[in-house]
Scaffold this active site. Structure first.
Site, PDB file in Angstrom:
ATOM      1  N   CYS A  93      -0.143   3.983   2.488  1.00 16.53           N
ATOM      2  CA  CYS A  93       0.209   3.590   3.855  1.00 16.53           C
ATOM      3  C   CYS A  93       1.625   4.046   4.185  1.00 16.53           C
ATOM      4  O   CYS A  93       1.902   4.554   5.279  1.00 16.53           O
ATOM      5  CB  CYS A  93       0.121   2.073   4.011  1.00 16.53           C
ATOM      6  SG  CYS A  93      -1.532   1.376   3.807  1.00 16.53           S
ATOM      7  N   CYS A 119       0.833  -1.212   0.000  1.00 13.90           N
ATOM      8  CA  CYS A 119       0.000   0.000   0.000  1.00 13.90           C
ATOM      9  C   CYS A 119       0.865   1.258   0.000  1.00 13.90           C
ATOM     10  O   CYS A 119       1.463   1.610   1.030  1.00 13.90           O
ATOM     11  CB  CYS A 119      -0.923  -0.031   1.215  1.00 13.90           C
ATOM     12  SG  CYS A 119      -1.881   1.471   1.458  1.00 13.90           S
TER      13      CYS A 119
END
Length: 314
Positions: free
Chosen positions: A77, A74
């Site tokens: 993230c 991700c």
């Protein structure tokens, strides 16, 4: 800004399956201290697993805990996590950050119903409290943390954990810096300039088509850009009034996905695809494939939706 309320998720998220874990040792202030790194000094940023999450639940009865649900693939993230860590350390032990890799710890992810990441949730007295989903600017993170401390105090959760003999914050993260184009995208996201972030990620992919972080980041930022400024009620009303309006249905699907309602987003577009004419099907299929990549090809919801899409194609 997210309106934090200590009752916001009560009854909506069941963490009981994660409670039956041994609690950590108690520190002098009554809070279970996070695990200590090699040098022996406790840290306010800890990696948490399915097995150790019960300790974090117990800790949240004394100190507010911020839970960062993330994954290695991700991109957003990786942009958001350093900001959360920085702001956590600035609280000098009044907040603990628990980092959870959702791929390695599916029980925690399932308990929080984490359908879209990054997802950040707080724990106050063992109760989950929503903070935000997706990459957000540092200023907004600070505002949400301030509100979190207020709500924690209102609920009697005012303890802290030691951060060293002199109470000084932990040293700055010395990990390798982001590649220039990733850093540019990160700065643009912080500023809320999603169009510039998209351009930066597209340039990164043009230079290296195998840049998985850029690919994941691009998908997330494109979604954020599409839903920026949309009013959910207005969008749903427009879609209900024009069930075959592709743009209107796309907007609802985007908002559903951004809000964690992944199955609803996929079902909407699959139904639209089934009823669409041949000329519109290509566009709908391309959007579905884009959303599949955003969630991840290994996700069972993607597998199910992809199977249904294949059955509609042949």
């Amino acid at each position: 800004m997210t309106e934090i309320s200590a009752a916001a998720l009560r009854g909506a998220v069941d963490l009981s399956s994660l409670r039956n874990r041994p609690a950590g040792a108690q520190d002098p202030k009554g809070a279970a201290a996070p695990s200590a790194p090699v040098d022996g000094a406790p840290d306010v940023v800890v990696d948490v697993t399915d097995q150790s999450f019960g300790e974090i639940l117990e800790l949240s009865r004394s100190v507010p805990v911020v839970v960062d649900l993330w994954a290695e693939w991700c991109g957003p993230c990786k942009q958001l996590s350093p900001i959360i860590e920085k702001v956590t350390r600035e609280q000098h032990g009044r907040v603990v950050l628990a980092k959870v890799d959702v791929d390695a710890n599916p029980q925690v992810a399932q308990a929080f119903r984490a359908q879209s990441i990054p997802m950040v949730v707080a724990l106050i007295g063992g109760q989950p409290v929503p903070m935000f989903t997706g990459a957000v600017p540092e200023e907004q993170v600070r505002e949400v943390f301030a509100r979190l401390l207020e709500v924690a105090a209102q609920n009697g959760v005012t303890g802290s954990v030691p951060v060293g003999d002199d109470g000084a914050p932990a040293p700055e993260d010395e990990s390798a810096p982001l590649p220039p184009l990733h850093a540019e995208a990160f700065e643009a996201i912080e500023a809320g300039d999603y169009a510039r972030a998209i351009t930066a990620y597209e340039k990164a992919l043009a230079e290296n088509p195998r840049d998985d972080d850029a690919k994941a980041g691009l998908g997330q930022v494109r979604l954020l850009h599409r839903v920026q400024g949309l009013d959910l009620q207005q969008v749903r009303a427009a879609a209900a009034a024009a069930p075959m309006d592709i743009d209107a249905q796309f907007q609802v699907a985007d908002l559903d996905l951004a809000g964690g309602h992944v199955d609803d987003a996929f079902s909407r577009l699959l139904e639209l695809f089934s009823a669409a004419d041949a000329g519109s099907r290509t566009r709908i299929r391309e959007r579905l494939v884009e959303l599949f990549e955003l969630i991840g090809p290994a996700d069972p919801r993607v597998t199910s939706a992809r199977t249904r899409l294949t059955s509609l194609l042949f």
